[in-house]
Design a protein around this motif. Structure first.
Motif, PDB file in Angstrom:
ATOM      1  N   THR A  39     -27.659  24.836  32.412  1.00 30.64           N
ATOM      2  CA  THR A  39     -28.015  26.115  33.990  1.00 30.64           C
ATOM      3  C   THR A  39     -28.294  27.355  33.009  1.00 30.64           C
ATOM      4  O   THR A  39     -28.092  27.157  31.764  1.00 30.64           O
ATOM      5  CB  THR A  39     -25.977  26.693  33.128  1.00 30.64           C
ATOM      6  N   TYR A  40     -28.375  28.209  33.519  1.00 29.50           N
ATOM      7  CA  TYR A  40     -28.880  29.437  32.905  1.00 29.50           C
ATOM      8  C   TYR A  40     -28.852  30.227  34.090  1.00 29.50           C
ATOM      9  O   TYR A  40     -28.788  30.747  34.695  1.00 29.50           O
ATOM     10  CB  TYR A  40     -31.198  29.312  32.779  1.00 29.50           C
ATOM     11  N   VAL A  41     -29.808  31.603  33.100  1.00 30.31           N
ATOM     12  CA  VAL A  41     -29.068  32.940  34.077  1.00 30.31           C
ATOM     13  C   VAL A  41     -30.851  33.297  34.161  1.00 30.31           C
ATOM     14  O   VAL A  41     -30.634  33.169  35.144  1.00 30.31           O
ATOM     15  CB  VAL A  41     -28.871  34.167  33.212  1.00 30.31           C
ATOM     16  N   GLU A  44     -35.685  30.482  33.544  1.00 26.58           N
ATOM     17  CA  GLU A  44     -36.246  29.706  34.193  1.00 26.58           C
ATOM     18  C   GLU A  44     -37.459  28.927  34.066  1.00 26.58           C
ATOM     19  O   GLU A  44     -37.037  27.766  33.570  1.00 26.58           O
ATOM     20  CB  GLU A  44     -36.202  29.916  35.642  1.00 26.58           C
ATOM     21  N   ARG A  65     -29.538  27.294  38.445  1.00 21.59           N
ATOM     22  CA  ARG A  65     -29.601  29.480  37.630  1.00 21.59           C
ATOM     23  C   ARG A  65     -27.697  29.069  37.969  1.00 21.59           C
ATOM     24  O   ARG A  65     -27.475  28.931  39.097  1.00 21.59           O
ATOM     25  CB  ARG A  65     -30.052  29.581  39.098  1.00 21.59           C
ATOM     26  N   ASP A  67     -25.016  31.842  36.738  1.00 21.53           N
ATOM     27  CA  ASP A  67     -23.922  32.909  35.657  1.00 21.53           C
ATOM     28  C   ASP A  67     -22.166  32.846  35.599  1.00 21.53           C
ATOM     29  O   ASP A  67     -21.890  33.403  36.637  1.00 21.53           O
ATOM     30  CB  ASP A  67     -24.547  33.936  36.374  1.00 21.53           C
TER      31      ASP A  67
END
Length: 71
Positions: A39-41, A44, A65, A67
């Motif tokens: 996962t990333y905010v 990317e 994606r 948060d």
């Protein structure tokens, strides 16, 4: 059991997988046979780079994606 199959068939969720520590953890999990979800905010490109590196070594990975701070 070898290092490459100890997590075969398992899914690992790595929050913050685009950062230095998260990326290293994700790569190690991928080497252990796990299907890795990163996962990333906002990073990317870095998340996709980690996914590509895992796949290049024969692992399974994807980036999402997400948060976790926002309920």
């Amino acid at each position: 059991m070898s290092m490459s199959d100890e997590l075969e068939g398992k899914v690992s969720l790595v929050t913050g997988g685009s950062g230095d520590i998260g990326s290293a953890i994700a790569k190690r999990l991928g080497q252990s046979g796990s299907n890795v979800v990163i996962t990333y905010v906002g990073a990317e490109d870095l998340a996709n780079q980690t996914v590509d590196e895992i796949k290049a070594e024969g692992g399974k990975a994807s980036a999402l994606r997400l948060d976790q701070r926002d309920p």
